[in-house]
Design a protein around this motif. Structure first.
Motif, PDB file in Angstrom:
ATOM      1  N   SER A  12      29.347  31.825  32.329  1.00 61.73           N
ATOM      2  CA  SER A  12      29.514  31.224  33.826  1.00 61.73           C
ATOM      3  C   SER A  12      29.477  30.017  33.339  1.00 61.73           C
ATOM      4  O   SER A  12      28.387  28.493  33.134  1.00 61.73           O
ATOM      5  CB  SER A  12      27.366  31.890  34.605  1.00 61.73           C
ATOM      6  OG  SER A  12      27.745  32.875  34.274  1.00 61.73           O
ATOM      7  N   GLU A  21      27.769  29.585  41.236  1.00 60.98           N
ATOM      8  CA  GLU A  21      27.825  29.546  40.055  1.00 60.98           C
ATOM      9  C   GLU A  21      28.909  30.325  40.001  1.00 60.98           C
ATOM     10  O   GLU A  21      29.391  31.519  40.752  1.00 60.98           O
ATOM     11  CB  GLU A  21      27.196  29.901  39.859  1.00 60.98           C
ATOM     12  CG  GLU A  21      26.551  30.515  37.570  1.00 60.98           C
ATOM     13  CD  GLU A  21      26.146  31.216  37.633  1.00 60.98           C
ATOM     14  OE1 GLU A  21      25.531  32.247  37.548  1.00 60.98           O
ATOM     15  OE2 GLU A  21      24.882  31.003  36.994  1.00 60.98           O
ATOM     16  N   LYS A  22      29.667  30.252  38.605  1.00 60.34           N
ATOM     17  CA  LYS A  22      31.241  31.448  38.434  1.00 60.34           C
ATOM     18  C   LYS A  22      31.079  31.925  37.643  1.00 60.34           C
ATOM     19  O   LYS A  22      31.220  30.412  36.582  1.00 60.34           O
ATOM     20  CB  LYS A  22      32.640  30.497  39.324  1.00 60.34           C
ATOM     21  CG  LYS A  22      33.496  31.424  38.777  1.00 60.34           C
ATOM     22  CD  LYS A  22      34.631  30.492  39.174  1.00 60.34           C
ATOM     23  CE  LYS A  22      36.286  31.350  38.668  1.00 60.34           C
ATOM     24  NZ  LYS A  22      36.624  32.104  39.475  1.00 60.34           N
ATOM     25  N   ARG A  23      30.821  33.409  37.277  1.00 66.37           N
ATOM     26  CA  ARG A  23      30.826  33.882  36.364  1.00 66.37           C
ATOM     27  C   ARG A  23      32.705  34.072  35.945  1.00 66.37           C
ATOM     28  O   ARG A  23      33.425  34.516  36.560  1.00 66.37           O
ATOM     29  CB  ARG A  23      31.181  35.396  36.498  1.00 66.37           C
ATOM     30  CG  ARG A  23      30.632  36.457  35.160  1.00 66.37           C
ATOM     31  CD  ARG A  23      29.707  35.974  34.392  1.00 66.37           C
ATOM     32  NE  ARG A  23      28.212  35.978  35.062  1.00 66.37           N
ATOM     33  CZ  ARG A  23      27.430  36.666  34.362  1.00 66.37           C
ATOM     34  NH1 ARG A  23      27.575  38.215  33.905  1.00 66.37           N
ATOM     35  NH2 ARG A  23      25.833  37.326  34.716  1.00 66.37           N
ATOM     36  N   GLU A  26      32.973  38.442  30.643  1.00 64.95           N
ATOM     37  CA  GLU A  26      31.729  39.319  31.160  1.00 64.95           C
ATOM     38  C   GLU A  26      32.211  40.075  29.621  1.00 64.95           C
ATOM     39  O   GLU A  26      33.387  41.212  29.655  1.00 64.95           O
ATOM     40  CB  GLU A  26      31.677  39.604  32.450  1.00 64.95           C
ATOM     41  CG  GLU A  26      30.141  40.532  32.969  1.00 64.95           C
ATOM     42  CD  GLU A  26      30.035  41.044  34.082  1.00 64.95           C
ATOM     43  OE1 GLU A  26      31.172  41.787  35.160  1.00 64.95           O
ATOM     44  OE2 GLU A  26      29.810  39.541  34.406  1.00 64.95           O
ATOM     45  N   PRO A 206      36.502  37.231  36.871  1.00 68.73           N
ATOM     46  CA  PRO A 206      35.251  37.544  35.799  1.00 68.73           C
ATOM     47  C   PRO A 206      36.457  38.316  34.265  1.00 68.73           C
ATOM     48  O   PRO A 206      36.454  39.734  34.923  1.00 68.73           O
ATOM     49  CB  PRO A 206      34.331  37.805  36.009  1.00 68.73           C
ATOM     50  CG  PRO A 206      33.730  38.599  37.396  1.00 68.73           C
ATOM     51  CD  PRO A 206      34.983  37.911  37.719  1.00 68.73           C
TER      52      PRO A 206
END
Length: 263
Positions: A12, A21-23, A26, A206
């Motif tokens: 992230s 916040e940016k994911r 994953e 993500p």
């Protein structure tokens, strides 16, 4: 043993100002065997470059595990050539050979520049190169270190299609001659089919692994735009999910059938 093994459970980017916040990644797992060429394909902004930076060891802020031989020589070709404009072509290559025998350096530089078609440019300042020539110089800088692992991040982006195809053919020749392990990023499926042994598809951000597919083409077929296009169409026809992911971007890209073969 794999030349590179990577598991990213989560990656992230932190919140900045009013941006949350940016994911971006994953549960992404990949491995590359010695001498193998693996292409990472996905839509723009899905985290391909971030994944490559993690593989290079440039980004260590992630949850997961990276395993590769730390003694192996690594070369990274970025989206931009990143040459020092105030240095000559030879000096840009010499800069990455600081730990090599100085008596061999000039000969190695001359040889690799000849391989990429830049004979006689040793004394030319990088600022005087065209974009296509700068891309060649960036490839020369990568191969002059004789890398065990080569990372490429869309090295032909922003070039016109005939020039990009000419450089793809050049890179294919270099890879066949030097047999290094390769991990590279592209959003162009026909480019990945032409250059890679195996394709790893990522979803939109993500990003997760959507599919992994082999490229069933021989050396001669990779140089044939019709064979590459047929392989691309067959893959998209058989994989509906890949088609939904890639066709919007692919439709905007010039078909390799329209490419002008280099003279």
């Amino acid at each position: 043993m794999a030349a590179l093994s990577l598991e990213v459970r989560a990656k992230s980017f932190p919140a900045v100002g009013t941006a949350p916040e940016k994911r971006v990644l994953e549960n992404v797992r990949l491995s590359v065997e010695p001498g193998e060429r693996l292409a990472i394909i996905g839509p723009s902004g899905c985290g391909k470059t971030t994944l490559l930076n993690i593989a290079a060891g440039l980004d260590r802020d992630f949850e997961g595990r990276l395993v590769r031989d730390r003694s192996a020589r690594l070369a990274y070709v970025f989206q931009e050539p990143r040459l020092l404009p105030w240095r000559t072509v030879a000096d840009n290559l010499r800069f990455v050979l600081f730990d090599d025998d100085p008596t061999e350096v000039d000969a190695r530089i001359t040889a690799v520049l000849a391989e990429v078609g830049l004979e006689g440019t040793q004394a030319v300042f990088a600022s005087r190169l065209s974009l296509g020539m700068a891309r060649r110089a960036a490839l020369a800088r990568a191969f002059v270190v004789r890398p065990d692992l080569l990372l490429l991040d869309e090295p032909f982006v922003s070039l016109d299609e005939p020039t990009a195809q000419h450089l793809r053919l050049l890179l294919l020749e270099l890879l066949e001659r030097h047999r290094t392990t390769v991990l590279f990023v592209t959003h162009a499926l026909h480019e990945a089919i032409m250059l890679a042994d195996r394709l790893l598809f990522l979803t939109a951000s993500p990003a997760r692994v959507l599919a992994v597919r082999e490229v069933p083409l021989g050396a001669a077929e990779r140089r044939d735009p019709l064979a590459v296009e047929a392989c691309r169409n067959r893959l998209l026809a058989e994989e509906a999910e890949l088609a939904r992911l890639l066709l919007p971007a692919s439709a905007a890209a010039p078909s390799p059938l329209a490419e002008v073969a280099p003279g």
